[in-house]
Motif scaffolding. Structure first.
Motif, PDB file in Angstrom:
ATOM      1  N   SER A 161       0.836  -1.195   0.000  1.00  0.00           N
ATOM      2  CA  SER A 161       0.000   0.000   0.000  1.00  0.00           C
ATOM      3  C   SER A 161       0.866   1.238   0.000  1.00  0.00           C
ATOM      4  O   SER A 161       1.724   1.419   0.878  1.00  0.00           O
ATOM      5  CB  SER A 161      -0.872   0.003   1.255  1.00  0.00           C
ATOM      6  N   MET A 162       0.621   2.120  -0.953  1.00  0.00           N
ATOM      7  CA  MET A 162       1.376   3.374  -0.969  1.00  0.00           C
ATOM      8  C   MET A 162       0.955   4.305   0.165  1.00  0.00           C
ATOM      9  O   MET A 162       1.791   4.971   0.772  1.00  0.00           O
ATOM     10  CB  MET A 162       1.216   4.069  -2.322  1.00  0.00           C
ATOM     11  N   GLU A 163      -0.351   4.349   0.476  1.00  0.00           N
ATOM     12  CA  GLU A 163      -0.796   5.315   1.491  1.00  0.00           C
ATOM     13  C   GLU A 163      -0.332   4.939   2.895  1.00  0.00           C
ATOM     14  O   GLU A 163      -0.079   5.820   3.721  1.00  0.00           O
ATOM     15  CB  GLU A 163      -2.304   5.545   1.446  1.00  0.00           C
ATOM     16  N   TYR A 164      -0.192   3.645   3.166  1.00  0.00           N
ATOM     17  CA  TYR A 164       0.313   3.249   4.488  1.00  0.00           C
ATOM     18  C   TYR A 164       1.839   3.215   4.498  1.00  0.00           C
ATOM     19  O   TYR A 164       2.461   3.464   5.542  1.00  0.00           O
ATOM     20  CB  TYR A 164      -0.296   1.915   4.925  1.00  0.00           C
ATOM     21  N   ARG A 210       3.727   5.395   2.924  1.00  0.00           N
ATOM     22  CA  ARG A 210       4.158   6.783   3.160  1.00  0.00           C
ATOM     23  C   ARG A 210       4.128   7.124   4.651  1.00  0.00           C
ATOM     24  O   ARG A 210       5.043   7.763   5.169  1.00  0.00           O
ATOM     25  CB  ARG A 210       3.281   7.763   2.364  1.00  0.00           C
ATOM     26  N   VAL A 211       3.062   6.696   5.339  1.00  0.00           N
ATOM     27  CA  VAL A 211       2.971   6.970   6.783  1.00  0.00           C
ATOM     28  C   VAL A 211       4.100   6.256   7.525  1.00  0.00           C
ATOM     29  O   VAL A 211       4.753   6.834   8.398  1.00  0.00           O
ATOM     30  CB  VAL A 211       1.594   6.538   7.330  1.00  0.00           C
ATOM     31  N   ILE A 230       7.332  10.555   0.966  1.00  0.00           N
ATOM     32  CA  ILE A 230       6.664  10.168  -0.275  1.00  0.00           C
ATOM     33  C   ILE A 230       7.607   9.405  -1.194  1.00  0.00           C
ATOM     34  O   ILE A 230       7.180   8.932  -2.251  1.00  0.00           O
ATOM     35  CB  ILE A 230       6.064  11.385  -1.018  1.00  0.00           C
ATOM     36  N   ARG A 287      -0.305  -2.673   7.297  1.00  0.00           N
ATOM     37  CA  ARG A 287       0.901  -2.011   7.836  1.00  0.00           C
ATOM     38  C   ARG A 287       1.983  -3.020   8.213  1.00  0.00           C
ATOM     39  O   ARG A 287       2.782  -2.777   9.105  1.00  0.00           O
ATOM     40  CB  ARG A 287       0.543  -1.093   9.022  1.00  0.00           C
ATOM     41  N   LEU A 336       2.834   8.545  -5.678  1.00  0.00           N
ATOM     42  CA  LEU A 336       1.685   9.452  -5.620  1.00  0.00           C
ATOM     43  C   LEU A 336       0.581   9.153  -6.632  1.00  0.00           C
ATOM     44  O   LEU A 336      -0.588   9.448  -6.367  1.00  0.00           O
ATOM     45  CB  LEU A 336       2.141  10.897  -5.854  1.00  0.00           C
ATOM     46  N   THR A 370      -3.588  14.606   1.321  1.00  0.00           N
ATOM     47  CA  THR A 370      -4.048  13.482   0.488  1.00  0.00           C
ATOM     48  C   THR A 370      -3.117  12.277   0.580  1.00  0.00           C
ATOM     49  O   THR A 370      -3.333  11.287  -0.120  1.00  0.00           O
ATOM     50  CB  THR A 370      -4.107  13.884  -1.010  1.00  0.00           C
ATOM     51  N   LEU A 371      -2.067  12.351   1.393  1.00  0.00           N
ATOM     52  CA  LEU A 371      -0.985  11.369   1.334  1.00  0.00           C
ATOM     53  C   LEU A 371      -1.149  10.186   2.279  1.00  0.00           C
ATOM     54  O   LEU A 371      -0.651   9.091   1.982  1.00  0.00           O
ATOM     55  CB  LEU A 371       0.354  12.041   1.667  1.00  0.00           C
ATOM     56  N   CYS A 372      -1.769  10.426   3.422  1.00  0.00           N
ATOM     57  CA  CYS A 372      -1.703   9.449   4.521  1.00  0.00           C
ATOM     58  C   CYS A 372      -2.960   8.593   4.576  1.00  0.00           C
ATOM     59  O   CYS A 372      -4.079   9.117   4.668  1.00  0.00           O
ATOM     60  CB  CYS A 372      -1.530  10.178   5.845  1.00  0.00           C
ATOM     61  N   GLY A 373      -2.793   7.290   4.558  1.00  0.00           N
ATOM     62  CA  GLY A 373      -3.914   6.384   4.737  1.00  0.00           C
ATOM     63  C   GLY A 373      -4.567   6.615   6.091  1.00  0.00           C
ATOM     64  O   GLY A 373      -3.906   7.021   7.057  1.00  0.00           O
ATOM     65  N   PRO A 374      -5.881   6.365   6.174  1.00  0.00           N
ATOM     66  CA  PRO A 374      -6.605   6.611   7.422  1.00  0.00           C
ATOM     67  C   PRO A 374      -6.075   5.740   8.556  1.00  0.00           C
ATOM     68  O   PRO A 374      -5.654   4.605   8.354  1.00  0.00           O
ATOM     69  CB  PRO A 374      -8.047   6.239   7.073  1.00  0.00           C
TER      70      PRO A 374
END
Lengths: 200, 200
Positions: free
Chosen positions: A51-54, A56-57, A62, A75, A93, B92-96
């Motif tokens: 997952s890109m969105e997790y 990044r966190v 990025i 995660r 992105l 817009t970058l971070c997964g919930p």
């Protein structure tokens, strides 16, 4: 590098493979300017995937750099990013191209696209992805300005540049040699090429 | 603003509502430092939903600003971003956040999280999301440095700041008043609060 172990990702097409935990995958930008959309799925449960969105966190960045580990939508580590001979720019992105992208770019007929390539590559392994996750766009150069805007630029890579990834769980890894030939993300001449990978 | 039309997003919880095409939704940062994770689903087909990865491509930006339109995973307009009284920083970058996030932050017991809030808010409308899309994290301040790294900072908003969104298709909009109280994205005192919205 023994050429007989190289697996081709055909120009404009996709290819997937099963990788065991601990195996390394070397992804090669053979001709030097090709973006390779990359996905990884937990082979025991395809609903868990890179997952890109997790990621990044997890990274606070990025841009994954060699030395970090990319994570799943739960995660958990899935791909360790071990080596990188390129300048280290690999986009997280941009969603993978699809039929809608090319329709909006004015292409009337069918255009190869990374989304269909993912599904086809998985189908060749008798697998169906649960959805189309955001891909890790290896070698893709999307510079982000201070105001958050970005542009679609040619890769900074040279022929033969590669990354090495290690599977942190048994997984299915899927690649698409991005068929984008309207905007210059695959080089200023907009000519998508093949790429290769090798399971080490 | 007639208070009787305000709908509460309780502190640490979620709330969803059906919105017809053309209706506007005013989302208010009532107490001034609350991040609100925001999702929108096509009410005729929940598998089409607002997508951060395709919205970034559509905008050429990681930061939607008033005047733009956010798009779905089929790259169709779903929410027009009409007005913004805040400084205009909406991640817009971070997964919930989810149970895994809080486990990794060292919370042993159950912790409210935006993912569960989405599913619960939809359940209250007898709906089930097809997956957990990346949310639009309205009011969330994630400054990205030139090298791609970012930090989790308090919002730049003040009490009463709001955004106004217009539905570009019949949709279900879901909000979560983010329960993050470990990192200071909801203000330096890490105290999540309620927020409100109004369908205009």
């Amino acid at each position: 590098m023994p050429a007989e172990n190289l697996i081709t990702i055909p120009a404009r097409k996709g290819k997937a493979a099963r990788v065991k935990k601990g195996q390394r995958v070397k992804l090669i930008n053979t001709h030097g300017s090709q973006v390779v959309d990359t996905w990884a799925f937990n082979s025991d449960d395809l609903t868990e995937f890179m997952s890109m969105e997790y990621t990044r966190v997890a990274l606070g960045s990025i841009l994954p750099k060699a030395g970090v580990t990319l994570v799943t939508n739960r995660r958990r580590p899935i791909l360790a990013f071990l080596e990188d001979t390129s300048p280290g720019i690999h986009d997280t992105l941009c969603g993978p191209c699809d039929r809608y992208r090319y329709e909006q770019l004015g292409i009337a007929e069918y255009h190869d696209n990374c989304t269909d390539n993912l599904w086809q590559a998985m189908r060749e392994l008798d697998l169906t992805p649960p959805q189309t996750p955001a891909a890790w766009n290896v070698f893709m150069n999307i510079p982000v300005a201070a105001d958050g805007t970005f542009t679609f630029e040619p890769p900074l890579t040279k022929p033969g540049d590669y990354v090495v990834l290690r599977a942190e769980m048994d997984c299915v890894i899927a690649f698409s040699a991005c068929p984008q030939d309207v905007v210059p993300i695959n080089g200023p001449d907009c000519k998508p090429t093949e790429a290769h990978f090798e399971i080490l």
